[in-house]
Design a protein around this motif. Sequence first.
Motif, PDB file in Angstrom:
ATOM      1  N   UNK A 350       0.817  -1.212   0.000  1.00 21.19           N
ATOM      2  CA  UNK A 350       0.000   0.000   0.000  1.00 21.19           C
ATOM      3  C   UNK A 350       0.851   1.262   0.000  1.00 21.19           C
ATOM      4  N   UNK A 351       1.878   1.304   0.840  1.00 21.09           N
ATOM      5  CA  UNK A 351       2.735   2.492   0.933  1.00 21.09           C
ATOM      6  C   UNK A 351       3.405   2.818  -0.384  1.00 21.09           C
ATOM      7  N   UNK A 352       3.933   1.803  -1.057  1.00 21.09           N
ATOM      8  CA  UNK A 352       4.615   2.028  -2.339  1.00 21.09           C
ATOM      9  C   UNK A 352       3.613   2.369  -3.446  1.00 21.09           C
ATOM     10  N   UNK A 353       2.450   1.737  -3.421  1.00 18.36           N
ATOM     11  CA  UNK A 353       1.410   2.074  -4.410  1.00 18.36           C
ATOM     12  C   UNK A 353       1.055   3.553  -4.291  1.00 18.36           C
ATOM     13  N   UNK A 354       0.857   3.994  -3.053  1.00 22.85           N
ATOM     14  CA  UNK A 354       0.533   5.404  -2.806  1.00 22.85           C
ATOM     15  C   UNK A 354       1.656   6.314  -3.303  1.00 22.85           C
ATOM     16  N   UNK A 355       2.908   5.953  -3.010  1.00 25.03           N
ATOM     17  CA  UNK A 355       4.051   6.778  -3.407  1.00 25.03           C
ATOM     18  C   UNK A 355       4.183   6.857  -4.922  1.00 25.03           C
TER      19      UNK A 355
END
Length: 498
Positions: A350-355
């Motif tokens: 999720x964190x990397x998708x958001x970034x």
Amino acid sequence: MKKIIKTKPLNINDITIIDDSKLKKAITAAALGNAMEWFDFGVYGFLAYVLGHVFFPTASPSIQMIAALATFSIPFLVRPLGGVVFGLLGDKFGRQKVLSMTIIIMALSTFCIGLIPGYVTIGIWAPILLLLAKLVQGFSIGGEYSGAAVFIAEYSPDRKRGFMGSWLDFGSIAGFLLGAGLVVLLSSLLGDAMFYEWGWRIPFFLALPLGIIGLYLRNALEETPAFQQHMENEAKNDADKPDQPKLSVKELMAKYGHSILICTGLVVVTNVTYYMLLTYMPSYLSHNLNYSTDHGVLIIIAIMVGMLFVQPLIGLFSDKVGRRPFIIAGSVGLILLSYPAFIMINSDMVGFIFLGLLILAVLLNCFIGVMASILPAIFPTNVRYSALAISFNIAVLIAGITPTVAAWLVEESGDLYMPAYYLMFIAVIGLITGLKMKETANKPLKGALPAASDRSEAKEILSEHFDNIEQRIDVVDEQIKELQEKRQNLIDQHPKIN
């Protein structure tokens, strides 16, 4: 030999003082229409999977999504026609009248989408009627953004045009956000069964009251100062030369070819990035990455909320440092960062998708933050609406196929990084355009006198104008001196000229 045109000296009374209250009303009315346009885009993009099921139920899930996105893209074919019609009307009768027409046509066509029965009820007529409604919508939108951008630009003081223009695409993002948020809210409240059956229609029905509000706001506005000034000049010219012919579309393309190319390049890179991030990515996350639809939508919505805050800041800074740096930075960023961004998006974290999505969003802000202030400044007042509408909609015709092409490329190749390659290719066009365009910040619109926020600012503009004349005189004096030296050198070389 170049003809020297004599002009009278500029004085303080020639500088237009913009009424602040009228400017705010103009921005609100223009941005609302743009918000409604992108409200539909947001709804349509986030409902692509539902619309595919409702209007193309006999196809496979992949074909359903591609067919729904194609119905989104096909109306872009008529946008240039709408741009020509409304652009010519806008240059002849005024911006305010045409913008009142486009918003009500747009509202009615969007409302009608919600009325169309599904394929199960009326068969092949369901997708046909959907396409007809989208074509009418596309025709009206052909004159909407261009007219709204011209309207705000012609109402804005020269030194604040970037900041004021940025609110137009603030309306775009807000409209998209409202559409996407409404889809998420309704699907959560109603559940899949009711949402698929009738709940998806509600967002389209809301377009009508929004359109009526927009129509009221636009009808309450006066015509722009720049267009009023232009009409006064036209009246004088017509009295002197009553048979003076107007430019045809062909002559317009020939005379302003370079400006049209610049406009087209800017709009292509901006809208391809826009449609890739905000229209295609929700389907990409859910369909290609098997990511939770609700989670994917929430991430996109969070990204758009962030974009709302960045948008006016880009416009504000462009009034200080210029518009070109943002176009160049956005294009270089897409070339270098699109692939890394898609690596993050495909990480299943999720964190990397958001970034990854955030990187694309910030780069998109670099374009949309300055677009509404650049495009109207490229063309003179007498052809501004028509030239901008024609070139804008030719470019959008190219950009509008982005969701369909991206979905097809991924489906055919099986390569999930195709959207990144697509963005990198388009970014090269943006970089070339950014390097070739002239800076437009803090300058009067072509064919218009300077505009200021108040008399104090008008005095500063007048002082800068005179300073600029003095600098140009110094340059000319230096060139004369160099030419005199060259002349003397040539004389010295000739035995009979002394």
